[in-house]
Design an enzyme around this catalytic site. Structure first.
Site, PDB file in Angstrom:
ATOM      1  N   GLU A  26       0.847  -1.195   0.000  1.00  0.00           N
ATOM      2  CA  GLU A  26       0.000   0.000   0.000  1.00  0.00           C
ATOM      3  C   GLU A  26       0.880   1.241   0.000  1.00  0.00           C
ATOM      4  O   GLU A  26       2.001   1.231   0.526  1.00  0.00           O
ATOM      5  CB  GLU A  26      -0.888   0.001   1.255  1.00  0.00           C
ATOM      6  CG  GLU A  26      -1.716   1.282   1.406  1.00  0.00           C
ATOM      7  CD  GLU A  26      -2.846   1.180   2.429  1.00  0.00           C
ATOM      8  OE1 GLU A  26      -2.974   0.122   3.078  1.00  0.00           O
ATOM      9  OE2 GLU A  26      -3.590   2.169   2.562  1.00  0.00           O
ATOM     10  N   ASN A  75      -6.739   1.630   2.800  1.00  0.00           N
ATOM     11  CA  ASN A  75      -7.395   2.924   2.958  1.00  0.00           C
ATOM     12  C   ASN A  75      -6.944   3.930   1.906  1.00  0.00           C
ATOM     13  O   ASN A  75      -7.712   4.780   1.474  1.00  0.00           O
ATOM     14  CB  ASN A  75      -7.105   3.482   4.350  1.00  0.00           C
ATOM     15  CG  ASN A  75      -7.804   2.690   5.439  1.00  0.00           C
ATOM     16  OD1 ASN A  75      -8.726   1.936   5.177  1.00  0.00           O
ATOM     17  ND2 ASN A  75      -7.361   2.862   6.671  1.00  0.00           N
ATOM     18  N   ASN A 191     -11.282   1.754   8.551  1.00  0.00           N
ATOM     19  CA  ASN A 191     -11.149   1.541   7.154  1.00  0.00           C
ATOM     20  C   ASN A 191     -12.451   1.587   6.412  1.00  0.00           C
ATOM     21  O   ASN A 191     -13.323   2.308   6.797  1.00  0.00           O
ATOM     22  CB  ASN A 191     -10.363   0.262   7.088  1.00  0.00           C
ATOM     23  CG  ASN A 191     -10.633  -0.526   5.918  1.00  0.00           C
ATOM     24  OD1 ASN A 191     -10.675   0.031   4.855  1.00  0.00           O
ATOM     25  ND2 ASN A 191     -10.832  -1.770   6.101  1.00  0.00           N
ATOM     26  N   GLU A 192     -12.702   0.789   5.555  1.00  0.00           N
ATOM     27  CA  GLU A 192     -13.234   1.034   4.234  1.00  0.00           C
ATOM     28  C   GLU A 192     -14.729   1.248   4.055  1.00  0.00           C
ATOM     29  O   GLU A 192     -15.334   1.955   4.821  1.00  0.00           O
ATOM     30  CB  GLU A 192     -12.773  -0.033   3.269  1.00  0.00           C
ATOM     31  CG  GLU A 192     -11.353  -0.460   3.386  1.00  0.00           C
ATOM     32  CD  GLU A 192     -10.262   0.562   3.270  1.00  0.00           C
ATOM     33  OE1 GLU A 192     -10.274   1.391   2.347  1.00  0.00           O
ATOM     34  OE2 GLU A 192      -9.371   0.511   4.100  1.00  0.00           O
ATOM     35  N   TYR A 258      -7.236  -8.123  11.810  1.00  0.00           N
ATOM     36  CA  TYR A 258      -5.909  -8.048  12.437  1.00  0.00           C
ATOM     37  C   TYR A 258      -6.093  -8.502  13.882  1.00  0.00           C
ATOM     38  O   TYR A 258      -7.117  -8.206  14.493  1.00  0.00           O
ATOM     39  CB  TYR A 258      -5.378  -6.616  12.420  1.00  0.00           C
ATOM     40  CG  TYR A 258      -5.081  -6.097  11.028  1.00  0.00           C
ATOM     41  CD1 TYR A 258      -3.819  -6.243  10.473  1.00  0.00           C
ATOM     42  CD2 TYR A 258      -6.065  -5.458  10.284  1.00  0.00           C
ATOM     43  CE1 TYR A 258      -3.536  -5.767   9.201  1.00  0.00           C
ATOM     44  CE2 TYR A 258      -5.794  -4.983   9.006  1.00  0.00           C
ATOM     45  CZ  TYR A 258      -4.533  -5.139   8.471  1.00  0.00           C
ATOM     46  OH  TYR A 258      -4.262  -4.668   7.206  1.00  0.00           O
ATOM     47  N   GLU A 305      -6.527  -8.969   3.840  1.00  0.00           N
ATOM     48  CA  GLU A 305      -5.687  -8.282   4.836  1.00  0.00           C
ATOM     49  C   GLU A 305      -5.740  -9.097   6.119  1.00  0.00           C
ATOM     50  O   GLU A 305      -6.823  -9.336   6.655  1.00  0.00           O
ATOM     51  CB  GLU A 305      -6.165  -6.854   5.116  1.00  0.00           C
ATOM     52  CG  GLU A 305      -5.788  -5.863   4.040  1.00  0.00           C
ATOM     53  CD  GLU A 305      -6.123  -4.428   4.409  1.00  0.00           C
ATOM     54  OE1 GLU A 305      -6.010  -4.049   5.592  1.00  0.00           O
ATOM     55  OE2 GLU A 305      -6.517  -3.680   3.487  1.00  0.00           O
ATOM     56  N   GLN A 353       1.402  -5.956   5.852  1.00  0.00           N
ATOM     57  CA  GLN A 353       1.723  -5.738   4.461  1.00  0.00           C
ATOM     58  C   GLN A 353       3.062  -6.398   4.154  1.00  0.00           C
ATOM     59  O   GLN A 353       3.578  -7.116   4.995  1.00  0.00           O
ATOM     60  CB  GLN A 353       1.748  -4.243   4.190  1.00  0.00           C
ATOM     61  CG  GLN A 353       0.372  -3.594   4.440  1.00  0.00           C
ATOM     62  CD  GLN A 353       0.321  -2.106   4.073  1.00  0.00           C
ATOM     63  OE1 GLN A 353       1.261  -1.520   3.574  1.00  0.00           O
ATOM     64  NE2 GLN A 353      -0.816  -1.492   4.343  1.00  0.00           N
TER      65      GLN A 353
HETATM   66  O1  AHR Z   1      -2.984  -2.511   6.193  1.00  0.00           O
HETATM   67  C1  AHR Z   1      -3.175  -1.287   6.830  1.00  0.00           C
HETATM   68  C2  AHR Z   1      -4.594  -0.759   6.716  1.00  0.00           C
HETATM   69  O2  AHR Z   1      -5.450  -1.571   7.437  1.00  0.00           O
HETATM   70  C3  AHR Z   1      -5.207  -0.748   5.338  1.00  0.00           C
HETATM   71  O3  AHR Z   1      -4.971   0.421   4.671  1.00  0.00           O
HETATM   72  C4  AHR Z   1      -6.675  -0.803   5.623  1.00  0.00           C
HETATM   73  O4  AHR Z   1      -7.409  -1.538   4.716  1.00  0.00           O
HETATM   74  C5  AHR Z   1      -6.748  -1.261   7.026  1.00  0.00           C
HETATM   75  O5  AHR Z   1      -7.175  -0.198   7.791  1.00  0.00           O
END
Ligand code: AHR
Length: 516
Positions: A26, A75, A191-192, A258, A305, A353
């Site tokens: 990202e 994001n 996020n999204e 996460y 993710e 990531q």
């Molecule tokens: O991976 C970091 C962030 O985690 C990404 O931009 C988003 O999709 C999520 O908030």
């Protein structure tokens, strides 16, 4: 305690899709700039001046055998104008960047990303801007990447020096996220499309209607693409609504999680149980959507993710540079065990990531180091391929610590089940592609006990009397790697096999047995 592992090579769950070992880059922190792309840095070797890709980073990524890489967010994508990132670099505009509140130079864009993928030997996966972006922008991006016609954006790609279409197969209709912590009621960054923090946030029905129309149009332009719908955690009403509407027009339903532990080891390593539950529920929601829509197509999970991330410890706005310890490596191994066990439904998973940002690789201007989490990833992508096998652990102690009754984020989504009862001995197993080896990935999540575990194979299976062990361990559960030293790494040895393996406390290992 007496625990026993049972594996029957005749009981195959499904083929392990190599795409579960995929990555994510990202425009965030130092993932792209100063991570994979570092032109003008006199102190780091570049693949070549033209690409600006760092050789040390590419070598470390190549060893992970990453089949697919997702880009450019996350994001970030929700205010990204892809057109700014193509053409002569000197005329690319700098823009305010609203996800991480920085500035985007646009020196790295679509063409550079494709170069990166080609150099890495990986397939590109592009996430579309459904925040500020329009369907027209999205169609233009697909045309730029994939069209061989004599049309404006295909010709723009040619003008920029790329005669042949890129053939980008994977396109996501927006992006999503949730953060899970098992024991502490506290909230999270976000996020999204569904999240209040998201530029262009939508209600599930509105998103589903819009994505349906986008999917139709994108497929008219390129019928060969694979489309990924924006799901949530897998256990939300958003997932149900979106799946019901989009099942006929997409190929994957994406979910994100996460795990967060606030430094508590057991919470850290049992966290991925939440993902397993999310996957199971998503599988049922997919079945339900397929029944409701009368579909017999393939529709699977893209877990695009996932990782261990404590955004208080490593805030996104500061580049989310987590410094992982052995406990985190064991958590990552537990995550990967989930994906192998769920091989029948999870066909893509992208660690978030790939460089610097919540990542297995950390760079400086002059070099890099491999985090503790790099080693389980490398072992899984190299060894845990073939067919996922049905496994059973009997007699393992279980997690009995604190839990919260719901997953915590702004939308008050309830967890269907807590991590209570999760086994401290966590395993997955594969039969290798050539059918000659059984490989068993085992995490002993206990930080107190070692276990002497009999490993039993099915009645018709004999293994040779030697086992190769690939072990990630350190006597200090909090050991980390750094620029000054590699404390945690893989150690490989061969041992005589007598039917019982001693699992050190807080250890991860893959045992490779050859069938007799
Ligand atoms: O991976 C970091 C962030 O985690 C990404 O931009 C988003 O999709 C999520 O908030």
């Amino acid at each position: 305690a007496t625990a026993t592992i049972r594996i029957d090579p005749a009981r195959v769950i499904d083929k392990v899709d190599p795409r579960i070992y995929s990555g994510f880059t990202e425009h965030m922190g130092r993932c792209i700039y100063g991570g994979i792309y570092d032109p003008g840095n006199q102190n780091a070797e570049l693949i070549n001046e033209k690409t600006g890709l760092r050789k040390d980073v590419m070598d470390a990524l190549k060893a992970l055998k990453i089949p697919v890489v997702r880009y450019p967010g996350g994001n970030f994508v929700s205010t990204y104008r892809w057109q700014d990132g193509v053409g002569p670099r000197e005329s690319r505009p700098r823009r305010p960047e609203l996800a991480w509140l920085t500035e985007e130079s646009n020196q790295f864009g679509t063409d550079e990303f494709i170069e990166f993928c080609r150099e890495l030997g990986t397939e590109p996966f592009i996430c579309l801007n459904m925040g500020t972006g329009t369907l027209e922008d999205a169609l233009a991006w697909v045309e730029y990447c994939n069209s061989s016609a004599n049309t404006y954006y295909a010709n723009l790609r040619r003008k920029n020096g790329h005669e042949e279409p890129y053939g980008v197969k994977y396109w996501a209709l927006g992006t999503n996220l949730a953060l899970i912590q098992v024991d502490v009621a506290k909230s999270i960054a976000g996020n999204e499309v569904w999240g209040p923090w998201q530029v262009g946030q939508m209600e599930s029905q509105d998103y589903a209607k819009k994505a349906f129309q986008w999917a139709k149009a994108l497929r008219l332009l390129d019928p060969t693409i694979k489309l990924i719908a924006c799901g949530e955690t897998g256990f939300s009403d958003w997932d149900r609504v979106v799946l019901k509407k989009l099942a006929p027009v997409v190929d994957f339903h994406s979910i994100h999680l996460y795990t967060v532990s606030e430094g508590k080891h057991l919470v850290n390593v049992v966290g991925p149980a939440a993902a397993e539950k999310g996957i199971e529920i998503t599988k049922s929601l997919i079945d339900l959507a397929k029944i409701e829509c009368g579909l017999s197509k393939e529709l699977t999970v893209c877990f695009d993710e996932w990782n261990v991330w404590d955004p208080v410890r490593a805030p996104g706005e500061k580049g989310a540079e987590e410094h992982y310890d052995l406990s985190d490596a064991l958590a990552v191994a537990s995550w990967l065990n989930v994906f192998v066990r769920k091989a029948d439904i999870v066909k893509i998973a992208c660690i978030a990531q790939s460089v610097n940002v919540i990542s297995p690789i950390i760079t400086s201007p002059t070099g890099l180091f491999l985090q503790t989490t790099y080693f389980p990833l490398q072992l899984f992508s190299n060894l845990m391929c073939g067919s996922s096998l049905n496994v059973h652990v009997g007699g393992s102690p279980t997690y009995s610590g604190e839990t919260v009754p719901k997953f915590i984020h702004d939308l008050d989504v309830h967890a269907p089940e807590s991590a209570k009862g999760t086994k401290l001995i966590d395993i997955s197993a594969v039969l290798s592609e050539d059918g000659k080896e059984v490989r068993v990935a085992i995490v002993n999540r206990s930080d107190e006990e070692e276990f002497a575990v009999p490993i039993l194979f099915g009645p018709e299976t004999q293994v040779k009397d030697e086992v190769t062990v690939h072990e990630v361990w350190h006597e200090d559960l909090r050991a980390k790697n750094g620029f000054d030293g590699q404390n945690v790494k893989t150690v490989v040895r061969t041992e005589a096999w007598k039917g019982i393996y001693v699992l050190k406390k807080h250890s991860f290992q893959i045992l490779v047995f050859t069938l007799a």
